[in-house]
Scaffold this active site. Structure first.
Site, PDB file in Angstrom:
ATOM      1  N   TRP A   1      -3.781 -14.347   4.786  1.00 42.92           N
ATOM      2  CA  TRP A   1      -5.038 -14.425   4.424  1.00 42.92           C
ATOM      3  C   TRP A   1      -5.845 -13.447   5.073  1.00 42.92           C
ATOM      4  O   TRP A   1      -5.766 -13.171   6.346  1.00 42.92           O
ATOM      5  CB  TRP A   1      -5.770 -15.793   4.807  1.00 42.92           C
ATOM      6  CG  TRP A   1      -6.939 -16.229   4.164  1.00 42.92           C
ATOM      7  CD1 TRP A   1      -7.237 -16.371   2.784  1.00 42.92           C
ATOM      8  CD2 TRP A   1      -8.132 -16.809   4.806  1.00 42.92           C
ATOM      9  NE1 TRP A   1      -8.234 -16.725   2.619  1.00 42.92           N
ATOM     10  CE2 TRP A   1      -8.891 -17.098   3.825  1.00 42.92           C
ATOM     11  CE3 TRP A   1      -8.393 -17.216   6.218  1.00 42.92           C
ATOM     12  CZ2 TRP A   1     -10.319 -17.746   3.929  1.00 42.92           C
ATOM     13  CZ3 TRP A   1      -9.427 -17.779   6.379  1.00 42.92           C
ATOM     14  CH2 TRP A   1     -10.484 -18.020   5.041  1.00 42.92           C
TER      15      TRP A   1
ATOM     16  N   ASP B   1       0.855  -1.161   0.080  1.00 42.72           N
ATOM     17  CA  ASP B   1       0.092   0.112   0.058  1.00 42.72           C
ATOM     18  C   ASP B   1       0.815   1.239  -0.029  1.00 42.72           C
ATOM     19  O   ASP B   1       0.475   2.287   0.751  1.00 42.72           O
ATOM     20  CB  ASP B   1      -0.981   0.062   1.185  1.00 42.72           C
ATOM     21  CG  ASP B   1      -1.988  -1.212   1.046  1.00 42.72           C
ATOM     22  OD1 ASP B   1      -2.279  -1.820  -0.010  1.00 42.72           O
ATOM     23  OD2 ASP B   1      -2.450  -1.709   2.129  1.00 42.72           O
TER      24      ASP B   1
END
Length: 194
Positions: free
Chosen positions: A130, A34
């Site tokens: 995950w 990000d």
């Protein structure tokens, strides 16, 4: 946005690692997710991480493997062309350093096919991150259901497996328990039982 990839930057990260080590931390990760700009260069990321591997991880007998989260941490955000970001990491990053991966998208099932795709590019089994039960994309409800969408046959194609919890720690425990049951006993895991 302000990284320079110079000796001062490397020394600052090494110093921070040492401060954390002195506090008792024994597992370290560097996240390049990000971000944009200068920090996204794969060859520069590999150079810094290789430096940390040799100058810090290799010098300590009691720390775990170094983990990194790449800027391109899922297939949907990855450049599919050969010789690009993921391939550069695969070629230049010390093979002992684990590379995190969320699947085909930011939130996605973990499949053997998806693992094979990224593993071929990074030249090692990926470290699955995950994104469940994290709820920063669905603020109007809690994610408390059982874990599903984890291919049992993908186990050998992973170097590690972690879950991303919600920002509500107590509520996260329901899903985290199911994920723990999956990860320690993959062959007999049944999402309807937990």
């Amino acid at each position: 946005q302000d990284i320079k990839w110079n000796a001062a930057d490397s020394a600052a990260v090494l110093h921070k690692f040492q401060l954390m080590y002195d506090l008792g931390i024994r597992h370290f990760a560097v996240f390049f997710d990000d971000i944009s700009g200068e920090g996204t260069k794969a060859e520069k990321q590999a150079g810094l991480l290789n430096y940390l591997q040799h100058a810090f991880i290799d010098q300590k007998s009691d720390v775990g493997a170094l983990i990194m989260c790449p800027t391109e941490y899922n297939k949907g955000w990855s450049n599919p062309k050969e010789g690009t970001y993921l391939d550069i990491l695969g070629d230049q990053l010390d093979p002992r350093i684990h590379i995190m991966w969320t699947g085909n998208t930011v939130i996605h099932d973990i499949t053997l096919e998806g693992q094979q795709w990224v593993n071929n590019r990074i030249k090692r089994p990926s470290f699955v991150w995950w994104n469940f039960p994290v709820s920063d994309y669905v603020r109007n409800h809690l994610l408390l259901g059982a874990s599903y969408g984890l291919a049992k046959e993908a186990q050998a194609a992973m170097s590690g497996f972690v879950a991303n919890p919600m920002d509500k720690p107590e509520a996260s425990k329901v899903a985290i328990f199911s994920i723990a049951n999956y990860s320690w006993n993959l062959r007999s895991y049944d999402s309807k039982q937990t």
